[in-house]
Design a protein around this motif. Sequence first.
Motif, PDB file in Angstrom:
ATOM      1  N   SER A   1       0.813  -1.217   0.000  1.00 27.78           N
ATOM      2  CA  SER A   1       0.000   0.000   0.000  1.00 27.78           C
ATOM      3  C   SER A   1       0.854   1.279   0.000  1.00 27.78           C
ATOM      4  O   SER A   1       0.481   2.270  -0.623  1.00 27.78           O
ATOM      5  CB  SER A   1      -0.971   0.022   1.182  1.00 27.78           C
ATOM      6  N   THR A   2       2.005   1.259   0.672  1.00 27.01           N
ATOM      7  CA  THR A   2       2.851   2.461   0.739  1.00 27.01           C
ATOM      8  C   THR A   2       4.051   2.387  -0.206  1.00 27.01           C
ATOM      9  O   THR A   2       4.647   3.413  -0.516  1.00 27.01           O
ATOM     10  CB  THR A   2       3.400   2.681   2.159  1.00 27.01           C
ATOM     11  N   GLY A   3       4.426   1.185  -0.609  1.00 23.41           N
ATOM     12  CA  GLY A   3       5.612   1.008  -1.437  1.00 23.41           C
ATOM     13  C   GLY A   3       6.906   1.059  -0.655  1.00 23.41           C
ATOM     14  O   GLY A   3       7.983   1.042  -1.223  1.00 23.41           O
ATOM     15  N   ARG A   4       6.834   1.107   0.663  1.00 23.58           N
ATOM     16  CA  ARG A   4       8.036   1.209   1.498  1.00 23.58           C
ATOM     17  C   ARG A   4       8.565  -0.173   1.874  1.00 23.58           C
ATOM     18  O   ARG A   4       7.820  -1.133   1.957  1.00 23.58           O
ATOM     19  CB  ARG A   4       7.746   2.036   2.736  1.00 23.58           C
ATOM     20  N   ILE A   5       9.857  -0.200   2.180  1.00 22.84           N
ATOM     21  CA  ILE A   5      10.556  -1.445   2.484  1.00 22.84           C
ATOM     22  C   ILE A   5      11.107  -1.392   3.893  1.00 22.84           C
ATOM     23  O   ILE A   5      11.585  -0.354   4.344  1.00 22.84           O
ATOM     24  CB  ILE A   5      11.696  -1.661   1.474  1.00 22.84           C
ATOM     25  N   ALA A   6      11.052  -2.527   4.592  1.00 23.98           N
ATOM     26  CA  ALA A   6      11.642  -2.649   5.928  1.00 23.98           C
ATOM     27  C   ALA A   6      12.493  -3.918   5.966  1.00 23.98           C
ATOM     28  O   ALA A   6      12.144  -4.922   5.347  1.00 23.98           O
ATOM     29  CB  ALA A   6      10.553  -2.704   6.993  1.00 23.98           C
ATOM     30  N   PHE A   7      13.604  -3.846   6.685  1.00 24.46           N
ATOM     31  CA  PHE A   7      14.512  -4.979   6.817  1.00 24.46           C
ATOM     32  C   PHE A   7      14.570  -5.415   8.277  1.00 24.46           C
ATOM     33  O   PHE A   7      14.695  -4.578   9.168  1.00 24.46           O
ATOM     34  CB  PHE A   7      15.919  -4.602   6.344  1.00 24.46           C
ATOM     35  N   PHE A   8      14.522  -6.729   8.510  1.00 24.15           N
ATOM     36  CA  PHE A   8      14.506  -7.300   9.854  1.00 24.15           C
ATOM     37  C   PHE A   8      15.593  -8.356   9.984  1.00 24.15           C
ATOM     38  O   PHE A   8      15.923  -9.046   9.018  1.00 24.15           O
ATOM     39  CB  PHE A   8      13.159  -7.982  10.136  1.00 24.15           C
ATOM     40  N   ASP A   9      16.114  -8.504  11.210  1.00 23.82           N
ATOM     41  CA  ASP A   9      16.955  -9.647  11.548  1.00 23.82           C
ATOM     42  C   ASP A   9      16.023 -10.839  11.669  1.00 23.82           C
ATOM     43  O   ASP A   9      15.068 -10.806  12.448  1.00 23.82           O
ATOM     44  CB  ASP A   9      17.678  -9.389  12.867  1.00 23.82           C
ATOM     45  N   LYS A  10      16.255 -11.882  10.904  1.00 17.04           N
ATOM     46  CA  LYS A  10      15.309 -12.999  10.883  1.00 17.04           C
ATOM     47  C   LYS A  10      15.277 -13.758  12.204  1.00 17.04           C
ATOM     48  O   LYS A  10      14.217 -14.153  12.674  1.00 17.04           O
ATOM     49  CB  LYS A  10      15.610 -13.951   9.736  1.00 17.04           C
ATOM     50  N   ALA A  11      16.427 -13.947  12.838  1.00 22.84           N
ATOM     51  CA  ALA A  11      16.480 -14.722  14.076  1.00 22.84           C
ATOM     52  C   ALA A  11      15.735 -14.039  15.224  1.00 22.84           C
ATOM     53  O   ALA A  11      14.971 -14.674  15.944  1.00 22.84           O
ATOM     54  CB  ALA A  11      17.932 -14.985  14.474  1.00 22.84           C
ATOM     55  N   SER A  12      15.939 -12.733  15.380  1.00 25.56           N
ATOM     56  CA  SER A  12      15.333 -12.023  16.509  1.00 25.56           C
ATOM     57  C   SER A  12      14.027 -11.325  16.149  1.00 25.56           C
ATOM     58  O   SER A  12      13.259 -10.953  17.030  1.00 25.56           O
ATOM     59  CB  SER A  12      16.311 -10.976  17.056  1.00 25.56           C
ATOM     60  N   GLY A  13      13.806 -11.103  14.861  1.00 21.89           N
ATOM     61  CA  GLY A  13      12.633 -10.343  14.433  1.00 21.89           C
ATOM     62  C   GLY A  13      12.794  -8.842  14.597  1.00 21.89           C
ATOM     63  O   GLY A  13      11.882  -8.074  14.318  1.00 21.89           O
ATOM     64  N   LYS A  14      13.977  -8.397  15.034  1.00 20.04           N
ATOM     65  CA  LYS A  14      14.219  -6.976  15.292  1.00 20.04           C
ATOM     66  C   LYS A  14      14.291  -6.186  13.981  1.00 20.04           C
ATOM     67  O   LYS A  14      14.982  -6.565  13.046  1.00 20.04           O
ATOM     68  CB  LYS A  14      15.519  -6.800  16.071  1.00 20.04           C
ATOM     69  N   LEU A  15      13.568  -5.071  13.961  1.00 22.75           N
ATOM     70  CA  LEU A  15      13.617  -4.161  12.828  1.00 22.75           C
ATOM     71  C   LEU A  15      15.003  -3.533  12.760  1.00 22.75           C
ATOM     72  O   LEU A  15      15.493  -2.976  13.741  1.00 22.75           O
ATOM     73  CB  LEU A  15      12.552  -3.066  12.978  1.00 22.75           C
ATOM     74  N   ARG A  16      15.656  -3.618  11.617  1.00 20.57           N
ATOM     75  CA  ARG A  16      16.996  -3.054  11.444  1.00 20.57           C
ATOM     76  C   ARG A  16      16.983  -1.749  10.674  1.00 20.57           C
ATOM     77  O   ARG A  16      17.744  -0.838  10.978  1.00 20.57           O
ATOM     78  CB  ARG A  16      17.910  -4.050  10.721  1.00 20.57           C
ATOM     79  N   LEU A  17      16.133  -1.648   9.670  1.00 21.71           N
ATOM     80  CA  LEU A  17      16.104  -0.478   8.811  1.00 21.71           C
ATOM     81  C   LEU A  17      14.740  -0.408   8.154  1.00 21.71           C
ATOM     82  O   LEU A  17      14.206  -1.417   7.708  1.00 21.71           O
ATOM     83  CB  LEU A  17      17.191  -0.605   7.736  1.00 21.71           C
ATOM     84  N   GLN A  18      14.182   0.810   8.103  1.00 21.49           N
ATOM     85  CA  GLN A  18      12.854   0.972   7.518  1.00 21.49           C
ATOM     86  C   GLN A  18      12.832   2.239   6.668  1.00 21.49           C
ATOM     87  O   GLN A  18      13.252   3.302   7.117  1.00 21.49           O
ATOM     88  CB  GLN A  18      11.812   1.077   8.625  1.00 21.49           C
ATOM     89  N   GLU A  19      12.346   2.105   5.472  1.00 23.38           N
ATOM     90  CA  GLU A  19      12.238   3.252   4.585  1.00 23.38           C
ATOM     91  C   GLU A  19      11.158   4.192   5.107  1.00 23.38           C
ATOM     92  O   GLU A  19      10.045   3.774   5.392  1.00 23.38           O
ATOM     93  CB  GLU A  19      11.894   2.759   3.177  1.00 23.38           C
ATOM     94  N   ALA A  20      11.491   5.474   5.245  1.00 26.99           N
ATOM     95  CA  ALA A  20      10.526   6.457   5.728  1.00 26.99           C
ATOM     96  C   ALA A  20       9.761   7.084   4.572  1.00 26.99           C
ATOM     97  O   ALA A  20       8.552   7.271   4.652  1.00 26.99           O
ATOM     98  CB  ALA A  20      11.236   7.540   6.539  1.00 26.99           C
ATOM     99  N   GLU A  21      10.471   7.436   3.511  1.00 28.98           N
ATOM    100  CA  GLU A  21       9.823   7.996   2.335  1.00 28.98           C
ATOM    101  C   GLU A  21      10.794   7.993   1.165  1.00 28.98           C
ATOM    102  O   GLU A  21      11.998   7.850   1.333  1.00 28.98           O
ATOM    103  CB  GLU A  21       9.300   9.404   2.590  1.00 28.98           C
TER     104      GLU A  21
END
Length: 138
Positions: free
Chosen positions: A62-82
């Motif tokens: 819906s927004t076209g934005r991308i987010a990256f997570f550490d797969k083992a912990s599920g922790k958000l590492r980087l998220q596109e703001a705009e």
Amino acid sequence: GVERHVCSDTILRVVRRPTEAALTKTSLVVRADWPEAACAVDKAEAYVTVSTDSVLARYDLSTGRIAFFDKASGKLRLQEAEYSFMGSKDLGRDAFQVEQRWDTSAEEGLYGGGGYQNGIVNLRHAPLEMIQFNTEAE
């Protein structure tokens, strides 16, 4: 359009274009000879998720934005703001000015930048206009 390349278990390369048209130029910067890397792609109603054993990338449809997570912990590492693409001209040819912003964790720095001689080591929160000037890069 958005295109993804799984380069390795820890490297996902995402290419964003202002249109759905395929790229016709060969990059002079990006390595093109990555070996085949295993990944899983899951298409849901709101997201497309690409995951390796180490990294998970989520593309919000819906927004076209991308987010990256550490797969083992599920922790958000980087998220596109705009992001934005603004049409312009370069030497009389159609071109785009590209702007992209990211949300990162408070403790993360951003280092590198191609050897710019501006005295800034940690580029986090530094508004930089990335323009090539042959006298400013190493």
